[in-house]
Design a protein around this motif. Sequence first.
Motif, PDB file in Angstrom:
ATOM      1  N   TYR A 104       0.827  -1.216   0.000  1.00  0.00           N
ATOM      2  CA  TYR A 104       0.000   0.000   0.000  1.00  0.00           C
ATOM      3  C   TYR A 104       0.862   1.268   0.000  1.00  0.00           C
ATOM      4  CZ  TYR A 104      -4.168  -2.788   1.226  1.00  0.00           C
ATOM      5  OH  TYR A 104      -5.215  -3.669   1.237  1.00  0.00           O
ATOM      6  N   TYR A 159       3.544 -17.633 -13.956  1.00  0.00           N
ATOM      7  CA  TYR A 159       4.669 -17.934 -13.062  1.00  0.00           C
ATOM      8  C   TYR A 159       5.483 -19.122 -13.590  1.00  0.00           C
ATOM      9  CZ  TYR A 159       2.349 -15.175  -9.342  1.00  0.00           C
ATOM     10  OH  TYR A 159       1.773 -14.200  -8.599  1.00  0.00           O
ATOM     11  N   ARG A 181       8.169  -6.186  -7.142  1.00  0.00           N
ATOM     12  CA  ARG A 181       7.102  -5.185  -7.303  1.00  0.00           C
ATOM     13  C   ARG A 181       7.137  -4.169  -6.161  1.00  0.00           C
ATOM     14  NH1 ARG A 181       2.461  -9.596  -8.549  1.00  0.00           N
ATOM     15  NH2 ARG A 181       2.462  -9.588 -10.819  1.00  0.00           N
ATOM     16  N   ARG A 182       7.452  -4.668  -4.976  1.00  0.00           N
ATOM     17  CA  ARG A 182       7.498  -3.753  -3.823  1.00  0.00           C
ATOM     18  C   ARG A 182       8.666  -2.775  -3.934  1.00  0.00           C
ATOM     19  NH1 ARG A 182       5.693  -6.949   1.645  1.00  0.00           N
ATOM     20  NH2 ARG A 182       3.501  -7.028   1.117  1.00  0.00           N
TER      21      ARG A 182
ATOM     22  N   CYS B  14      -4.984  -7.974   4.369  1.00  0.00           N
ATOM     23  CA  CYS B  14      -5.485  -7.700   3.022  1.00  0.00           C
ATOM     24  C   CYS B  14      -4.349  -7.194   2.135  1.00  0.00           C
ATOM     25  CB  CYS B  14      -6.604  -6.669   3.121  1.00  0.00           C
ATOM     26  SG  CYS B  14      -7.741  -6.745   1.754  1.00  0.00           S
ATOM     27  N   GLU B  15      -3.466  -6.396   2.729  1.00  0.00           N
ATOM     28  CA  GLU B  15      -2.325  -5.875   1.977  1.00  0.00           C
ATOM     29  C   GLU B  15      -1.422  -7.029   1.539  1.00  0.00           C
ATOM     30  OE1 GLU B  15      -0.076  -2.871   4.013  1.00  0.00           O
ATOM     31  OE2 GLU B  15       1.306  -2.597   2.332  1.00  0.00           O
ATOM     32  N   GLU B  16      -1.213  -7.979   2.412  1.00  0.00           N
ATOM     33  CA  GLU B  16      -0.380  -9.144   2.077  1.00  0.00           C
ATOM     34  C   GLU B  16      -0.993  -9.967   0.954  1.00  0.00           C
ATOM     35  OE1 GLU B  16       2.617 -10.490   2.875  1.00  0.00           O
ATOM     36  OE2 GLU B  16       2.988  -8.538   3.774  1.00  0.00           O
ATOM     37  N   LEU B  18      -2.804  -8.736  -1.514  1.00  0.00           N
ATOM     38  CA  LEU B  18      -3.021  -7.952  -2.740  1.00  0.00           C
ATOM     39  C   LEU B  18      -2.418  -8.584  -3.992  1.00  0.00           C
ATOM     40  CD1 LEU B  18      -3.811  -5.218  -4.182  1.00  0.00           C
ATOM     41  CD2 LEU B  18      -1.604  -4.359  -3.451  1.00  0.00           C
ATOM     42  N   GLN B  19      -1.127  -8.870  -3.936  1.00  0.00           N
ATOM     43  CA  GLN B  19      -0.473  -9.386  -5.152  1.00  0.00           C
ATOM     44  C   GLN B  19      -0.967 -10.773  -5.553  1.00  0.00           C
ATOM     45  OE1 GLN B  19       3.780  -8.941  -5.419  1.00  0.00           O
ATOM     46  NE2 GLN B  19       3.727  -7.000  -4.340  1.00  0.00           N
ATOM     47  N   PRO B  20      -0.948 -11.736  -4.620  1.00  0.00           N
ATOM     48  CA  PRO B  20      -1.462 -13.056  -5.031  1.00  0.00           C
ATOM     49  C   PRO B  20      -2.929 -13.021  -5.431  1.00  0.00           C
ATOM     50  CG  PRO B  20      -0.881 -13.038  -2.676  1.00  0.00           C
ATOM     51  CD  PRO B  20      -0.395 -11.766  -3.253  1.00  0.00           C
ATOM     52  N   ASP B  23      -2.985 -11.803  -8.955  1.00  0.00           N
ATOM     53  CA  ASP B  23      -2.356 -12.817  -9.817  1.00  0.00           C
ATOM     54  C   ASP B  23      -3.165 -14.114  -9.835  1.00  0.00           C
ATOM     55  OD1 ASP B  23      -0.224 -11.191 -10.483  1.00  0.00           O
ATOM     56  OD2 ASP B  23       1.043 -11.908  -8.851  1.00  0.00           O
ATOM     57  N   GLU B  25      -3.598 -16.245  -7.454  1.00  0.00           N
ATOM     58  CA  GLU B  25      -2.788 -17.318  -6.873  1.00  0.00           C
ATOM     59  C   GLU B  25      -3.227 -17.664  -5.457  1.00  0.00           C
ATOM     60  OE1 GLU B  25      -0.292 -19.065  -8.263  1.00  0.00           O
ATOM     61  OE2 GLU B  25      -0.310 -18.023 -10.190  1.00  0.00           O
TER      62      GLU B  25
END
Lengths: 197, 81
Positions: A104, A159, A181-182, B14-16, B18-20, B23, B25
């Motif tokens: 975020y 992936y 990405r981070r 929720c932030e953790e 986000l990416q998966p 994607d 995943e």
Amino acid sequence: MGEPSPTETRQLADDARARVRFEEEALELADQVYQVARRLVGSREEAEDLMQDTYARAFRSWRSFQPGTNLRAWLLRILTNLNIDRARARQRRPQTEPLEEGDYFLYNRLAGSGGDQQPEEEERVLARLSQDGVVAALSELPHDFRDVVVLVDIGGFAYAEAAQILDIPVGTVMSRLHRGRRILKRQLAEEASDDVS
Amino acid sequence: MTFRELHDDPCDNCEEMLQPYLDRELTTMERAEAEAHLDTCEYCRRRYRFEVELRRYVRQAVVEPMAPELKERLSSLRTPL
């Protein structure tokens, strides 16, 4: 050695046709391969050299391509291997461990302290980034992270495909992508604040 | 270990994810967990929407057409007939 038999002649002709088809298909993909190549390396000249070396090698070893499999991934596997060799040859100085923040972070930085009290459209927040900033931030990513981010986010590979191209485990693709990405977001935030100051 | 066990704050959770999540995943359960939180949390929802836009923006920002001369040079590498 005498004249080739009719069977041998037919085989030679089939072989030539298969090679021509392979070369044509590979060339049709050149634009897409270039988009990835361009972001893996720092300059247009390097990307062009890499493309030429890749296609020269691909055309030489076309027989090792299995028809029906993903040709773009096959070409990029050659390209990333060549790029790794080049990076080794340049013996870049060891890079310092890049800083990363949470996912975020970029939004929070760009939306500013007003944050969520004053609702903002995501597009308006995004408008604080520049295209040049994105290009620069991507080029600043350390190689290992950049390879994965470019293949997945720019090249659109899954992936598993990225893992095959780079010859690394899928788990490594996932962790590098996540961190890459981070790191990219942190760099984008820095680029954006440089523009403001 | 689920994401919930890793974080007490549902927004950190929720932030953790986000990416998966984007994607595709996450497991079905993790996905349901993320969506349940997003349904009620404007703070996270906005950041998810931003990420979608950001990914699109990055993809478009880096496009640089290949020089026509390069295409010619690549063609010249073909095996002569």
